[in-house]
Design a protein around this motif. Structure first.
Motif, PDB file in Angstrom:
ATOM      1  N   ARG A 131       0.832  -1.213   0.000  1.00 35.46           N
ATOM      2  CA  ARG A 131       0.000   0.000   0.000  1.00 35.46           C
ATOM      3  C   ARG A 131       0.861   1.256   0.000  1.00 35.46           C
ATOM      4  N   LEU A 132       1.930   1.247   0.780  1.00 33.41           N
ATOM      5  CA  LEU A 132       2.818   2.413   0.821  1.00 33.41           C
ATOM      6  C   LEU A 132       3.484   2.639  -0.531  1.00 33.41           C
ATOM      7  N   LEU A 133       3.860   1.547  -1.190  1.00 30.41           N
ATOM      8  CA  LEU A 133       4.496   1.660  -2.498  1.00 30.41           C
ATOM      9  C   LEU A 133       3.501   2.168  -3.546  1.00 30.41           C
ATOM     10  N   VAL A 134       2.272   1.656  -3.490  1.00 32.71           N
ATOM     11  CA  VAL A 134       1.235   2.103  -4.419  1.00 32.71           C
ATOM     12  C   VAL A 134       0.901   3.574  -4.166  1.00 32.71           C
TER      13      VAL A 134
ATOM     14  N   HIS B 241      -6.254   2.171   4.870  1.00 32.37           N
ATOM     15  CA  HIS B 241      -5.496   0.983   5.294  1.00 32.37           C
ATOM     16  C   HIS B 241      -6.219  -0.312   4.956  1.00 32.37           C
ATOM     17  N   ALA B 242      -6.969  -0.287   3.863  1.00 35.13           N
ATOM     18  CA  ALA B 242      -7.710  -1.474   3.450  1.00 35.13           C
ATOM     19  C   ALA B 242      -6.794  -2.401   2.647  1.00 35.13           C
ATOM     20  N   ARG B 243      -7.225  -3.617   2.490  1.00 35.96           N
ATOM     21  CA  ARG B 243      -6.437  -4.670   1.856  1.00 35.96           C
ATOM     22  C   ARG B 243      -6.414  -4.504   0.340  1.00 35.96           C
ATOM     23  N   LEU B 244      -5.206  -4.634  -0.249  1.00 34.19           N
ATOM     24  CA  LEU B 244      -5.041  -4.702  -1.693  1.00 34.19           C
ATOM     25  C   LEU B 244      -4.821  -6.146  -2.139  1.00 34.19           C
ATOM     26  N   TRP B 245      -4.051  -6.886  -1.356  1.00 30.69           N
ATOM     27  CA  TRP B 245      -3.800  -8.298  -1.684  1.00 30.69           C
ATOM     28  C   TRP B 245      -5.114  -9.075  -1.663  1.00 30.69           C
ATOM     29  N   ASN B 246      -5.324  -9.870  -2.703  1.00 31.23           N
ATOM     30  CA  ASN B 246      -6.493 -10.744  -2.797  1.00 31.23           C
ATOM     31  C   ASN B 246      -7.822  -9.977  -2.843  1.00 31.23           C
ATOM     32  N   ARG B 247      -7.792  -8.749  -3.343  1.00 35.14           N
ATOM     33  CA  ARG B 247      -9.023  -7.966  -3.490  1.00 35.14           C
ATOM     34  C   ARG B 247      -9.504  -8.024  -4.933  1.00 35.14           C
ATOM     35  N   GLU B 248     -10.818  -8.120  -5.094  1.00 40.08           N
ATOM     36  CA  GLU B 248     -11.438  -7.985  -6.408  1.00 40.08           C
ATOM     37  C   GLU B 248     -12.148  -6.632  -6.475  1.00 40.08           C
ATOM     38  N   PHE B 249     -11.855  -5.862  -7.510  1.00 41.35           N
ATOM     39  CA  PHE B 249     -12.453  -4.540  -7.677  1.00 41.35           C
ATOM     40  C   PHE B 249     -13.759  -4.660  -8.456  1.00 41.35           C
TER      41      PHE B 249
ATOM     42  N   MET C 167      -6.913  20.251  -4.915  1.00 40.69           N
ATOM     43  CA  MET C 167      -7.876  19.249  -5.366  1.00 40.69           C
ATOM     44  C   MET C 167      -7.473  17.864  -4.867  1.00 40.69           C
ATOM     45  N   THR C 168      -8.455  17.058  -4.515  1.00 36.71           N
ATOM     46  CA  THR C 168      -8.196  15.646  -4.256  1.00 36.71           C
ATOM     47  C   THR C 168      -8.029  14.941  -5.597  1.00 36.71           C
ATOM     48  N   LEU C 169      -7.510  13.719  -5.559  1.00 37.99           N
ATOM     49  CA  LEU C 169      -7.381  12.960  -6.796  1.00 37.99           C
ATOM     50  C   LEU C 169      -8.755  12.714  -7.411  1.00 37.99           C
ATOM     51  N   GLY C 170      -9.754  12.455  -6.563  1.00 36.49           N
ATOM     52  CA  GLY C 170     -11.103  12.249  -7.075  1.00 36.49           C
ATOM     53  C   GLY C 170     -11.635  13.472  -7.789  1.00 36.49           C
ATOM     54  N   GLN C 171     -11.410  14.657  -7.213  1.00 42.31           N
ATOM     55  CA  GLN C 171     -11.845  15.901  -7.853  1.00 42.31           C
ATOM     56  C   GLN C 171     -11.105  16.136  -9.164  1.00 42.31           C
ATOM     57  N   LEU C 172      -9.790  15.946  -9.125  1.00 40.54           N
ATOM     58  CA  LEU C 172      -8.978  16.152 -10.326  1.00 40.54           C
ATOM     59  C   LEU C 172      -9.416  15.213 -11.440  1.00 40.54           C
TER      60      LEU C 172
ATOM     61  N   ILE D 254     -10.402   5.005  -6.509  1.00 45.69           N
ATOM     62  CA  ILE D 254     -10.887   3.946  -5.620  1.00 45.69           C
ATOM     63  C   ILE D 254      -9.722   3.301  -4.891  1.00 45.69           C
ATOM     64  N   VAL D 255      -8.652   2.997  -5.624  1.00 45.39           N
ATOM     65  CA  VAL D 255      -7.464   2.378  -5.026  1.00 45.39           C
ATOM     66  C   VAL D 255      -6.864   3.292  -3.967  1.00 45.39           C
ATOM     67  N   ARG D 256      -6.793   4.578  -4.284  1.00 44.37           N
ATOM     68  CA  ARG D 256      -6.214   5.525  -3.324  1.00 44.37           C
ATOM     69  C   ARG D 256      -7.025   5.577  -2.033  1.00 44.37           C
ATOM     70  N   ASN D 257      -8.337   5.564  -2.148  1.00 42.28           N
ATOM     71  CA  ASN D 257      -9.184   5.590  -0.951  1.00 42.28           C
ATOM     72  C   ASN D 257      -8.988   4.334  -0.112  1.00 42.28           C
TER      73      ASN D 257
END
Length: 279
Positions: free
Chosen positions: A57-60, A190-198, A141-146, A182-185
């Protein structure tokens, strides 16, 4: 589950919510209703996946920050040179459909500016302007706004002029920015990225840049791998080579992490993007 050091497990579980950690051991369960694990499942393996995910998450987030700063720059530079320093106030250059209200988004932007304590924002209090110039407001601006302000530029030529800095078609950049918000949020909470389906699948670049499409893994398109491919490509455009190396080092550091749970294809490192070939 095999536990080598009960005291260590107690210490971790006293600071990690049981159900937070449980998301990382679900793939190791043999039978979910009874929570019986596959033979040989170790707590240390589950914990390694959790630690890997935190570092991922920190790297992303690092890549997203670099892209966000770059996109702010490109968006503001193009609009100010094409439509003037207050281009964001010009409703004529934005879409006129029911999904976008220029007036409403200006109001939201003004709320962000009014509540900002940034010195470069407060500097404009002395001027009789509805909002500061575009190269100033883009910085709050937030990334969502941008993403929305970019996606709702009325003319595709404007969106393409900005996307060209990344060698992309505007349709693909627009779609990816929506996904990346969505990924940034998820990362920010601190939500899980590993094994997540978007739930949202973004449009993969098919025509440009030439050679990028073969690096994606379409059969597992709802998982993280394709996101990482796109980020790696963009980081090569913005800050060449270092980000991909750090990602590969992360996998080396955590050899027990199952890459397939993130949609990685077999022998992914043999694909052109990861071998460092310029696209």
């Amino acid at each position: 589950m095999e536990i080598d050091d009960p005291e260590r497990v107690r210490r971790y579980l006293s600071h990690l919510n049981y159900y937070r950690l449980a998301a990382y051991w679900l793939p190791f369960e043999q039978d979910h209703p009874t929570h019986r694990f596959q033979p040989g499942t170790r707590f240390n393996t589950v914990l390694e996946h959790y630690i890997f995910d935190r570092e991922l998450r920190l790297l992303v987030m690092d890549a997203i920050e670099r892209l966000e700063v770059s996109l702010r720059t490109r968006w503001a530079y193009y609009l100010s040179h094409t439509y003037g320093p207050h281009a964001h106030l010009e409703s004529r250059i934005f879409k006129l459909d029911g999904r976008w209200s220029h007036e409403e988004n200006l109001r939201k932007l003004k709320d962000v500016v009014d509540s900002s304590a940034e010195v470069f924002i407060r500097h404009f209090d002395r001027y009789d302007e509805e909002l500061p110039p575009v190269w100033v407001v883009c910085e709050v601006m937030t990334l969502g706004q941008l993403s929305k302000w970019y996606a709702n530029l009325r003319h595709s030529k404007d969106r393409n002029a900005i996307a060209e800095a990344y060698g992309l078609d505007e349709v693909n950049l627009t779609s990816f920015l929506h996904h990346l918000s969505i990924v940034r949020n998820l990362c920010a909470h601190h939500a899980r990225l590993w094994n997540r389906e978007f739930a949202f699948t973004w449009k993969l670049p098919r025509l440009k840049p030439v050679g990028l499409l073969v690096n994606f893994h379409a059969p597992d398109g709802r998982r993280l791998y394709n996101t990482l491919v796109m980020l790696a490509y963009l980081m090569d455009r913005i800050n060449p080579h270092s980000w991909k190396t750090r990602l590969e080092e992360l996998f080396t550091k955590h050899p027990e992490v199952a890459e397939r749970h993130m949609g990685f294809p077999e022998n992914w490192q043999d694909r052109s993007l990861w071998r460092g070939q310029i696209l």
